[in-house]
Design a protein around this motif. Structure first.
Motif, PDB file in Angstrom:
ATOM      1  N   HIS A 121       5.320  -7.506  -4.294  1.00 38.43           N
ATOM      2  CA  HIS A 121       4.961  -6.308  -5.046  1.00 38.43           C
ATOM      3  C   HIS A 121       5.037  -5.107  -4.104  1.00 38.43           C
ATOM      4  O   HIS A 121       4.922  -5.256  -2.892  1.00 38.43           O
ATOM      5  CB  HIS A 121       3.539  -6.402  -5.603  1.00 38.43           C
ATOM      6  CG  HIS A 121       3.360  -7.508  -6.581  1.00 38.43           C
ATOM      7  ND1 HIS A 121       3.050  -8.789  -6.207  1.00 38.43           N
ATOM      8  CD2 HIS A 121       3.467  -7.530  -7.932  1.00 38.43           C
ATOM      9  CE1 HIS A 121       2.969  -9.554  -7.277  1.00 38.43           C
ATOM     10  NE2 HIS A 121       3.213  -8.809  -8.338  1.00 38.43           N
ATOM     11  N   TRP A 181       2.875  -2.623  -4.021  1.00 35.55           N
ATOM     12  CA  TRP A 181       1.593  -1.918  -4.041  1.00 35.55           C
ATOM     13  C   TRP A 181       1.280  -1.184  -2.747  1.00 35.55           C
ATOM     14  O   TRP A 181       0.700  -0.111  -2.764  1.00 35.55           O
ATOM     15  CB  TRP A 181       0.451  -2.895  -4.329  1.00 35.55           C
ATOM     16  CG  TRP A 181       0.514  -3.523  -5.671  1.00 35.55           C
ATOM     17  CD1 TRP A 181       0.967  -2.948  -6.839  1.00 35.55           C
ATOM     18  CD2 TRP A 181       0.118  -4.844  -6.016  1.00 35.55           C
ATOM     19  NE1 TRP A 181       0.866  -3.830  -7.868  1.00 35.55           N
ATOM     20  CE2 TRP A 181       0.349  -5.014  -7.403  1.00 35.55           C
ATOM     21  CE3 TRP A 181      -0.411  -5.893  -5.306  1.00 35.55           C
ATOM     22  CZ2 TRP A 181       0.064  -6.194  -8.062  1.00 35.55           C
ATOM     23  CZ3 TRP A 181      -0.691  -7.065  -5.979  1.00 35.55           C
ATOM     24  CH2 TRP A 181      -0.456  -7.204  -7.338  1.00 35.55           C
ATOM     25  N   HIS A 182       1.627  -1.772  -1.620  1.00 30.03           N
ATOM     26  CA  HIS A 182       1.267  -1.167  -0.330  1.00 30.03           C
ATOM     27  C   HIS A 182       2.490  -0.694   0.454  1.00 30.03           C
ATOM     28  O   HIS A 182       2.400  -0.489   1.661  1.00 30.03           O
ATOM     29  CB  HIS A 182       0.479  -2.172   0.508  1.00 30.03           C
ATOM     30  CG  HIS A 182      -0.776  -2.656  -0.153  1.00 30.03           C
ATOM     31  ND1 HIS A 182      -1.877  -1.859  -0.314  1.00 30.03           N
ATOM     32  CD2 HIS A 182      -1.087  -3.847  -0.718  1.00 30.03           C
ATOM     33  CE1 HIS A 182      -2.828  -2.535  -0.943  1.00 30.03           C
ATOM     34  NE2 HIS A 182      -2.367  -3.749  -1.210  1.00 30.03           N
ATOM     35  N   ALA A 220       2.716   1.217   3.947  1.00 28.85           N
ATOM     36  CA  ALA A 220       1.396   1.205   4.592  1.00 28.85           C
ATOM     37  C   ALA A 220       1.388   0.245   5.783  1.00 28.85           C
ATOM     38  O   ALA A 220       2.087  -0.767   5.787  1.00 28.85           O
ATOM     39  CB  ALA A 220       0.326   0.789   3.599  1.00 28.85           C
ATOM     40  N   ASP A 250      -3.534  -4.063   7.083  1.00 22.54           N
ATOM     41  CA  ASP A 250      -4.974  -3.846   6.948  1.00 22.54           C
ATOM     42  C   ASP A 250      -5.601  -3.831   8.341  1.00 22.54           C
ATOM     43  O   ASP A 250      -5.231  -4.622   9.206  1.00 22.54           O
ATOM     44  CB  ASP A 250      -5.548  -4.993   6.096  1.00 22.54           C
ATOM     45  CG  ASP A 250      -7.032  -4.861   5.876  1.00 22.54           C
ATOM     46  OD1 ASP A 250      -7.805  -5.225   6.804  1.00 22.54           O
ATOM     47  OD2 ASP A 250      -7.430  -4.412   4.795  1.00 22.54           O
ATOM     48  N   ARG A 292       5.153  -1.981   8.775  1.00 20.26           N
ATOM     49  CA  ARG A 292       4.884  -1.273   7.528  1.00 20.26           C
ATOM     50  C   ARG A 292       5.277  -2.183   6.383  1.00 20.26           C
ATOM     51  O   ARG A 292       6.292  -2.882   6.438  1.00 20.26           O
ATOM     52  CB  ARG A 292       5.677   0.039   7.438  1.00 20.26           C
ATOM     53  CG  ARG A 292       5.275   1.088   8.479  1.00 20.26           C
ATOM     54  CD  ARG A 292       3.836   1.540   8.281  1.00 20.26           C
ATOM     55  NE  ARG A 292       3.374   2.472   9.287  1.00 20.26           N
ATOM     56  CZ  ARG A 292       2.732   2.143  10.401  1.00 20.26           C
ATOM     57  NH1 ARG A 292       2.490   0.873  10.689  1.00 20.26           N
ATOM     58  NH2 ARG A 292       2.313   3.060  11.244  1.00 20.26           N
ATOM     59  N   ALA A 293       4.481  -2.142   5.334  1.00 22.11           N
ATOM     60  CA  ALA A 293       4.729  -2.999   4.174  1.00 22.11           C
ATOM     61  C   ALA A 293       5.993  -2.551   3.448  1.00 22.11           C
ATOM     62  O   ALA A 293       6.305  -1.364   3.378  1.00 22.11           O
ATOM     63  CB  ALA A 293       3.533  -2.950   3.230  1.00 22.11           C
ATOM     64  N   ARG A 294       6.696  -3.541   2.915  1.00 20.52           N
ATOM     65  CA  ARG A 294       7.840  -3.263   2.049  1.00 20.52           C
ATOM     66  C   ARG A 294       7.908  -4.372   1.005  1.00 20.52           C
ATOM     67  O   ARG A 294       7.346  -5.448   1.184  1.00 20.52           O
ATOM     68  CB  ARG A 294       9.145  -3.164   2.832  1.00 20.52           C
ATOM     69  CG  ARG A 294       9.686  -4.488   3.337  1.00 20.52           C
ATOM     70  CD  ARG A 294      11.076  -4.305   3.952  1.00 20.52           C
ATOM     71  NE  ARG A 294      11.692  -5.555   4.319  1.00 20.52           N
ATOM     72  CZ  ARG A 294      12.397  -6.344   3.503  1.00 20.52           C
ATOM     73  NH1 ARG A 294      12.562  -6.001   2.236  1.00 20.52           N
ATOM     74  NH2 ARG A 294      12.924  -7.465   3.928  1.00 20.52           N
ATOM     75  N   GLU A 295       8.604  -4.096  -0.062  1.00 18.77           N
ATOM     76  CA  GLU A 295       8.781  -5.084  -1.124  1.00 18.77           C
ATOM     77  C   GLU A 295      10.088  -5.842  -0.901  1.00 18.77           C
ATOM     78  O   GLU A 295      11.068  -5.287  -0.396  1.00 18.77           O
ATOM     79  CB  GLU A 295       8.828  -4.390  -2.488  1.00 18.77           C
ATOM     80  CG  GLU A 295       8.916  -5.354  -3.647  1.00 18.77           C
ATOM     81  CD  GLU A 295       8.908  -4.666  -4.999  1.00 18.77           C
ATOM     82  OE1 GLU A 295       8.796  -5.389  -6.014  1.00 18.77           O
ATOM     83  OE2 GLU A 295       9.001  -3.431  -5.063  1.00 18.77           O
ATOM     84  N   TYR A 335      -9.152 -11.816   2.671  1.00 24.47           N
ATOM     85  CA  TYR A 335     -10.061 -10.715   2.393  1.00 24.47           C
ATOM     86  C   TYR A 335     -11.417 -11.141   1.863  1.00 24.47           C
ATOM     87  O   TYR A 335     -12.405 -10.455   2.064  1.00 24.47           O
ATOM     88  CB  TYR A 335      -9.384  -9.702   1.467  1.00 24.47           C
ATOM     89  CG  TYR A 335      -8.125  -9.170   2.107  1.00 24.47           C
ATOM     90  CD1 TYR A 335      -8.196  -8.280   3.169  1.00 24.47           C
ATOM     91  CD2 TYR A 335      -6.882  -9.606   1.702  1.00 24.47           C
ATOM     92  CE1 TYR A 335      -7.057  -7.821   3.790  1.00 24.47           C
ATOM     93  CE2 TYR A 335      -5.724  -9.146   2.310  1.00 24.47           C
ATOM     94  CZ  TYR A 335      -5.819  -8.249   3.359  1.00 24.47           C
ATOM     95  OH  TYR A 335      -4.691  -7.811   3.984  1.00 24.47           O
TER      96      TYR A 335
END
Length: 138
Positions: free
Chosen positions: A22, A24-25, A28, A31, A49-52, A106
């Protein structure tokens, strides 16, 4: 995995990437708790960094590993039939731990992040063995 490949001298022979199912992040950094626990073990996640996942990933990579059953199912739904053989779960490569998936850290507090690192390190050791067997000696 990058850290282990570099230590093994295989970092130029293997391309490693990380992507989510997804967006979503997207863009970013990891965490802060993941970065903190990883840093305690000597891993620097600051450049990540986040990627889809994108369609070209199914062509580009020889192996695409999901952390859990839900994400594997999402990958299977998107994957062209000719590339389905590339899909699997990261924990299939564990040698010391017996877990079908990498759990979501989490909800588990600090110990949840440590458990994830234990599983990921174990699976990466198994992957490194596989890569060594499949990589011609230099």
């Amino acid at each position: 995995m990058r850290h282990k490949l570099r230590k093994a001298g295989l970092h130029e022979a293997v391309r490693v990437d990380s992507a989510g199912t997804h967006a979503w992040h997207a863009g970013a950094p990891p965490d802060y708790r993941s970065a903190h626990h990883a840093a305690r073990r000597g891993y620097d996640l600051s450049a990540l960094r986040a990627r889809e996942v994108v369609d070209v990933d199914f062509d580009r990579f020889d192996l695409i590993l999901a952390m859990d059953w839900d994400n594997l199912a999402l990958l299977e739904d998107r994957c062209p039939p000719a590339h389905l053989r590339k899909l699997g779960r990261l924990t299939e490569h564990c040698r010391r731990h017996d877990s079908p998936v990498v759990p979501d850290p989490y909800a588990g507090g600090p110990q949840g992040f440590e458990e994830v690192l234990d599983l990921v390190e174990d699976a990466c050791d198994g992957l490194l063995e596989l890569i060594r067997r499949q990589t011609p000696a230099r």
